[in-house]
Design an enzyme around this catalytic site. Structure first.
Site, PDB file in Angstrom:
ATOM      1  N   ASP A  21       0.831  -1.208   0.000  1.00  0.00           N
ATOM      2  CA  ASP A  21       0.000   0.000   0.000  1.00  0.00           C
ATOM      3  C   ASP A  21       0.863   1.255   0.000  1.00  0.00           C
ATOM      4  O   ASP A  21       1.984   1.256   0.517  1.00  0.00           O
ATOM      5  CB  ASP A  21      -0.906  -0.031   1.252  1.00  0.00           C
ATOM      6  CG  ASP A  21      -2.054   0.955   1.132  1.00  0.00           C
ATOM      7  OD1 ASP A  21      -2.297   1.475   0.024  1.00  0.00           O
ATOM      8  OD2 ASP A  21      -2.712   1.218   2.154  1.00  0.00           O
ATOM      9  N   ARG A  34       0.048   8.818  -9.988  1.00  0.00           N
ATOM     10  CA  ARG A  34      -0.114   7.570  -9.242  1.00  0.00           C
ATOM     11  C   ARG A  34       0.534   6.381  -9.957  1.00  0.00           C
ATOM     12  O   ARG A  34       1.085   5.480  -9.328  1.00  0.00           O
ATOM     13  CB  ARG A  34      -1.604   7.277  -9.029  1.00  0.00           C
ATOM     14  CG  ARG A  34      -2.357   8.358  -8.251  1.00  0.00           C
ATOM     15  CD  ARG A  34      -3.825   7.993  -8.140  1.00  0.00           C
ATOM     16  NE  ARG A  34      -3.993   6.657  -7.631  1.00  0.00           N
ATOM     17  CZ  ARG A  34      -3.899   6.322  -6.343  1.00  0.00           C
ATOM     18  NH1 ARG A  34      -3.663   7.243  -5.439  1.00  0.00           N
ATOM     19  NH2 ARG A  34      -4.057   5.075  -5.971  1.00  0.00           N
ATOM     20  N   GLU A  68     -12.206  -4.291  -5.219  1.00  0.00           N
ATOM     21  CA  GLU A  68     -12.590  -2.873  -5.110  1.00  0.00           C
ATOM     22  C   GLU A  68     -11.758  -1.986  -6.048  1.00  0.00           C
ATOM     23  O   GLU A  68     -12.197  -0.921  -6.469  1.00  0.00           O
ATOM     24  CB  GLU A  68     -12.416  -2.380  -3.664  1.00  0.00           C
ATOM     25  CG  GLU A  68     -13.399  -2.978  -2.662  1.00  0.00           C
ATOM     26  CD  GLU A  68     -13.062  -4.404  -2.215  1.00  0.00           C
ATOM     27  OE1 GLU A  68     -11.913  -4.862  -2.429  1.00  0.00           O
ATOM     28  OE2 GLU A  68     -13.964  -5.073  -1.673  1.00  0.00           O
ATOM     29  N   ASN A  69     -10.535  -2.438  -6.382  1.00  0.00           N
ATOM     30  CA  ASN A  69      -9.678  -1.634  -7.267  1.00  0.00           C
ATOM     31  C   ASN A  69     -10.259  -1.447  -8.675  1.00  0.00           C
ATOM     32  O   ASN A  69      -9.860  -0.530  -9.398  1.00  0.00           O
ATOM     33  CB  ASN A  69      -8.266  -2.248  -7.391  1.00  0.00           C
ATOM     34  CG  ASN A  69      -7.409  -2.065  -6.157  1.00  0.00           C
ATOM     35  OD1 ASN A  69      -6.478  -2.833  -5.905  1.00  0.00           O
ATOM     36  ND2 ASN A  69      -7.701  -1.046  -5.349  1.00  0.00           N
ATOM     37  N   ARG A  72     -11.402   2.093  -9.534  1.00  0.00           N
ATOM     38  CA  ARG A  72     -10.482   3.234  -9.726  1.00  0.00           C
ATOM     39  C   ARG A  72     -10.656   3.808 -11.131  1.00  0.00           C
ATOM     40  O   ARG A  72     -11.224   3.159 -12.005  1.00  0.00           O
ATOM     41  CB  ARG A  72      -9.038   2.754  -9.527  1.00  0.00           C
ATOM     42  CG  ARG A  72      -8.781   2.400  -8.087  1.00  0.00           C
ATOM     43  CD  ARG A  72      -7.321   2.268  -7.793  1.00  0.00           C
ATOM     44  NE  ARG A  72      -7.169   2.078  -6.347  1.00  0.00           N
ATOM     45  CZ  ARG A  72      -6.025   2.158  -5.707  1.00  0.00           C
ATOM     46  NH1 ARG A  72      -4.916   2.415  -6.351  1.00  0.00           N
ATOM     47  NH2 ARG A  72      -5.976   1.989  -4.407  1.00  0.00           N
ATOM     48  N   ARG A 185       1.590  -4.927   6.200  1.00  0.00           N
ATOM     49  CA  ARG A 185       0.945  -3.871   5.404  1.00  0.00           C
ATOM     50  C   ARG A 185       1.799  -2.618   5.470  1.00  0.00           C
ATOM     51  O   ARG A 185       2.175  -2.168   6.561  1.00  0.00           O
ATOM     52  CB  ARG A 185      -0.466  -3.554   5.913  1.00  0.00           C
ATOM     53  CG  ARG A 185      -1.139  -2.484   5.037  1.00  0.00           C
ATOM     54  CD  ARG A 185      -2.586  -2.259   5.345  1.00  0.00           C
ATOM     55  NE  ARG A 185      -3.179  -1.395   4.322  1.00  0.00           N
ATOM     56  CZ  ARG A 185      -4.452  -1.383   3.975  1.00  0.00           C
ATOM     57  NH1 ARG A 185      -5.295  -2.194   4.576  1.00  0.00           N
ATOM     58  NH2 ARG A 185      -4.893  -0.572   3.041  1.00  0.00           N
ATOM     59  N   SER A 193      -8.577  -4.809   4.999  1.00  0.00           N
ATOM     60  CA  SER A 193      -9.102  -4.481   3.663  1.00  0.00           C
ATOM     61  C   SER A 193      -9.521  -5.706   2.832  1.00  0.00           C
ATOM     62  O   SER A 193      -9.112  -5.835   1.673  1.00  0.00           O
ATOM     63  CB  SER A 193      -8.081  -3.648   2.876  1.00  0.00           C
ATOM     64  OG  SER A 193      -7.834  -2.440   3.541  1.00  0.00           O
ATOM     65  N   GLU A 204       0.263 -13.075  12.722  1.00  0.00           N
ATOM     66  CA  GLU A 204       0.780 -11.843  13.303  1.00  0.00           C
ATOM     67  C   GLU A 204       0.629 -10.741  12.254  1.00  0.00           C
ATOM     68  O   GLU A 204       0.864 -10.979  11.057  1.00  0.00           O
ATOM     69  CB  GLU A 204       2.272 -11.996  13.648  1.00  0.00           C
ATOM     70  CG  GLU A 204       2.547 -12.950  14.778  1.00  0.00           C
ATOM     71  CD  GLU A 204       1.950 -12.478  16.097  1.00  0.00           C
ATOM     72  OE1 GLU A 204       1.905 -11.259  16.345  1.00  0.00           O
ATOM     73  OE2 GLU A 204       1.516 -13.348  16.880  1.00  0.00           O
TER      74      GLU A 204
HETATM   75  C1  FPP Z   1      -1.694   0.129  -3.483  1.00  0.00           C
HETATM   76  O1  FPP Z   1      -1.258   1.456  -3.492  1.00  0.00           O
HETATM   77  C2  FPP Z   1      -1.150  -0.652  -4.583  1.00  0.00           C
HETATM   78  C3  FPP Z   1      -1.875  -1.234  -5.580  1.00  0.00           C
HETATM   79  C4  FPP Z   1      -3.321  -1.151  -5.689  1.00  0.00           C
HETATM   80  C5  FPP Z   1      -1.229  -1.964  -6.675  1.00  0.00           C
HETATM   81  C6  FPP Z   1      -0.028  -2.776  -6.313  1.00  0.00           C
HETATM   82  C7  FPP Z   1       0.693  -3.032  -7.551  1.00  0.00           C
HETATM   83  C8  FPP Z   1       2.036  -3.003  -7.710  1.00  0.00           C
HETATM   84  C9  FPP Z   1       3.008  -2.769  -6.647  1.00  0.00           C
HETATM   85  C10 FPP Z   1       2.521  -3.208  -9.075  1.00  0.00           C
HETATM   86  C11 FPP Z   1       3.342  -4.387  -9.351  1.00  0.00           C
HETATM   87  C12 FPP Z   1       2.845  -5.654  -8.818  1.00  0.00           C
HETATM   88  C13 FPP Z   1       3.042  -6.819  -9.418  1.00  0.00           C
HETATM   89  C14 FPP Z   1       2.721  -8.070  -8.686  1.00  0.00           C
HETATM   90  C15 FPP Z   1       3.584  -6.912 -10.763  1.00  0.00           C
HETATM   91  P1  FPP Z   1      -2.339   2.586  -3.644  1.00  0.00           P
HETATM   92  O2  FPP Z   1      -2.476   2.895  -5.094  1.00  0.00           O
HETATM   93  O3  FPP Z   1      -3.609   2.160  -2.979  1.00  0.00           O
HETATM   94  O4  FPP Z   1      -1.678   3.766  -2.871  1.00  0.00           O
HETATM   95  P2  FPP Z   1      -2.414   4.908  -2.038  1.00  0.00           P
HETATM   96  O5  FPP Z   1      -3.122   4.235  -0.901  1.00  0.00           O
HETATM   97  O6  FPP Z   1      -1.292   5.776  -1.580  1.00  0.00           O
HETATM   98  O7  FPP Z   1      -3.340   5.619  -2.977  1.00  0.00           O
END
Ligand code: FPP
Length: 246
Positions: A21, A34, A68-69, A72, A185, A193, A204
């Site tokens: 995150d 982003r 949920e993503n 976006r 996390r 979440s 843990e």
């Molecule tokens: C959360 O940060 C992250 C994600 C929703 C995507 C995670 C994806 C990667 C790290 C890309 C690569 C992964 C793989 C396995 C190839 P956020 O966007 O929710 O950050 P925020 O809470 O600061 O908005």
């Protein structure tokens, strides 16, 4: 990088799960968009996998895209799917060479065709590798998974008296994997979440303020050292645990 001396190699967790995150907030702090945050997060994936493999962790689950993503902005969803495809294509040779078995959990049918294709190809190609299993949670949410498990049980005609923990485990998408002993996390948020709600029952939980794109091998080691300093009692008393360890 050598394994730090404060880590006991005998007590490394078998399965570590991570909620990656803070990509968006980190990108903003750098004056970037982003998507730059997600791109930068790939290095953290690589470093965490390397650290886990060096320590002998056998399963690493990454929450890469939640149900949920999908809500976006569509450019961000498209960029994340594109990044996933490119990362699999770009990394699969090295993953394979390093004995990594790729796996995925989630509502994979909803992923774009290109993504499904690369993912399935990677899973098939690495299926006999044994060093570590990298499980990507994609289009995943725990409530979705539990609903699917219940539907599966009903469709198979499971009787009420047959329902127990083992049976439920067998119907979850994680049925091939042990439960994580540790969940990390990043980014300072202290929530689960909708991630592995059943499987994290006794895990843990480790929260760090570090944003995912800045999470390095050393941060992974720090989480393991903290895990090892905790006493896991599973509802028993300290005395019972100490006696069992002797
Ligand atoms: C959360 O940060 C992250 C994600 C929703 C995507 C995670 C994806 C990667 C790290 C890309 C690569 C992964 C793989 C396995 C190839 P956020 O966007 O929710 O950050 P925020 O809470 O600061 O908005």
């Amino acid at each position: 990088m050598a394994i730090p001396s404060n880590i006991n190699p005998e007590k490394v967790p078998n399965h570590v799960a991570i909620i990656m995150d803070g990509n968006g907030r980190w990108a903003k702090s750098q004056g970037q968009d982003r998507i730059y945050g997600h791109l930068s997060g790939v290095r953290s994936v690589r470093e965490s996998l390397e650290a886990a493999r060096e320590l002998g962790v056998k399963y690493l689950t990454l929450y890469a895209f939640s149900t949920e993503n999908w809500n976006r902005p569509k450019e961000e969803v498209a960029a994340l799917m594109d990044l996933l495809v490119k990362t699999i294509v770009g990394e699969i040779d090295e993953l394979d060479a390093n004995g990594v078995r790729l796996e995925a959990i989630g509502d994979l049918e909803h992923l774009p065709e290109s993504c499904k294709k690369e993912l399935q190809g990677g899973i098939e190609r690495t299926k006999n590798n044994q060093e570590i299993t990298l499980i990507l949670a994609l289009s995943y949410s725990s409530r979705w998974e539990i609903i699917e498990a219940i539907k599966g049980m009903i469709n198979s005609g499971v009787k009420a008296e047959e329902v127990n923990e083992e049976l439920i485990h067998n119907y979850l998408s994680t049925h091939d994997f042990p439960d994580p002993e540790l969940m990390i996390r990043t980014s300072g948020e202290q929530r689960i979440s909708n991630f592995l709600l059943w499987q994290l029952a006794y895990s843990e939980l480790y929260f760090t303020d570090t944003f995912w794109p800045e999470f390095r091998k050393n941060d992974f080691f720090e989480a393991i050292a903290e895990f090892q300093s905790r006493e896991r009692r599973f509802g028993k008393t300290s005395e019972q645990i100490i006696l069992k360890d002797k």
